[in-house]
Motif scaffolding. Sequence first.
Motif, PDB file in Angstrom:
ATOM      1  N   THR A  64       0.824  -1.209   0.000  1.00 29.61           N
ATOM      2  CA  THR A  64       0.000   0.000   0.000  1.00 29.61           C
ATOM      3  C   THR A  64       0.856   1.256   0.000  1.00 29.61           C
ATOM      4  O   THR A  64       0.366   2.344   0.284  1.00 29.61           O
ATOM      5  CB  THR A  64      -0.929   0.021   1.229  1.00 29.61           C
ATOM      6  OG1 THR A  64      -0.130  -0.042   2.420  1.00 29.61           O
ATOM      7  CG2 THR A  64      -1.890  -1.155   1.202  1.00 29.61           C
ATOM      8  N   ASN A  66       2.737   4.506  -1.122  1.00 23.27           N
ATOM      9  CA  ASN A  66       2.509   5.554  -2.111  1.00 23.27           C
ATOM     10  C   ASN A  66       3.815   6.333  -2.305  1.00 23.27           C
ATOM     11  O   ASN A  66       4.356   6.891  -1.342  1.00 23.27           O
ATOM     12  CB  ASN A  66       1.406   6.504  -1.643  1.00 23.27           C
ATOM     13  CG  ASN A  66       0.061   5.822  -1.558  1.00 23.27           C
ATOM     14  OD1 ASN A  66      -0.374   5.175  -2.507  1.00 23.27           O
ATOM     15  ND2 ASN A  66      -0.615   5.955  -0.423  1.00 23.27           N
ATOM     16  N   ASP A  68       6.584   8.425  -5.459  1.00 26.10           N
ATOM     17  CA  ASP A  68       6.725   9.026  -6.785  1.00 26.10           C
ATOM     18  C   ASP A  68       8.059   8.691  -7.447  1.00 26.10           C
ATOM     19  O   ASP A  68       8.204   8.834  -8.649  1.00 26.10           O
ATOM     20  CB  ASP A  68       6.576  10.545  -6.693  1.00 26.10           C
ATOM     21  CG  ASP A  68       5.226  10.963  -6.152  1.00 26.10           C
ATOM     22  OD1 ASP A  68       4.218  10.680  -6.830  1.00 26.10           O
ATOM     23  OD2 ASP A  68       5.174  11.556  -5.055  1.00 26.10           O
TER      24      ASP A  68
END
Length: 225
Positions: A64, A66, A68
């Motif tokens: 899970t 997150n 970039d």
Amino acid sequence: MNNLNKQSHAFLRFAIDAGVLRFGNFTLKSGRQSPYFFNAGLFHTGAQIAQLGRYYAATLVSSTLNYDMLFGPAYKGIPLAVATAIALAEQHGYDVPYAFNRKETKDHGEGGQMIGAPLSRRVLIIDDVMTAGTAVREAVNLIEAAGAKPAGVIIALDRGERGYRHSSAVNEVQTQFGIPVVSIAHIRDLIQLLREPSAAHFADAATRAALLDYYRTHGVDSLAD
């Protein structure tokens, strides 16, 4: 057995076959005598590092987290970040930028300490194992100094051992920085794997008993039999 267990067991078999995960009697930096040792630096062929990157990428996709971009702390984290970025693009369709650092700042040419994409937004740290959390702390400092945000850490194997403060390095990093840490496999997965009849050739009964005893003595949580 669920898919995550299957992936962890497949990774551990891969590490054992490559001689990266070994059984015996090893003295750790902590001074502890360990019945096993994991050294990701022994993944040293193109096929091995490609497969390793696929395991990291699959773990990320099923997590899970997150993020970039990826960041690999020098030196072991460098090939890990590159291999994972390639696997994310080729296997999962995620074209994620990556960066890594130099141990010493370059004072000529393009100069600087960083190579790759500029550190920005949410940065995921990739490493092999976490013993004292030193490399992660240094990485967090670099990320925050660049104005970016550490998004979490992924490692290959979580030894799950208590440190000097009666908490594992993983737990300490999670508490100190408020970021998640995930691993491809945990020592509990190895104990479970070695209980399977098909894994009998990996380690004999004495080795399995030593591993179980070691975790019962140094493990950060209890182990159900």
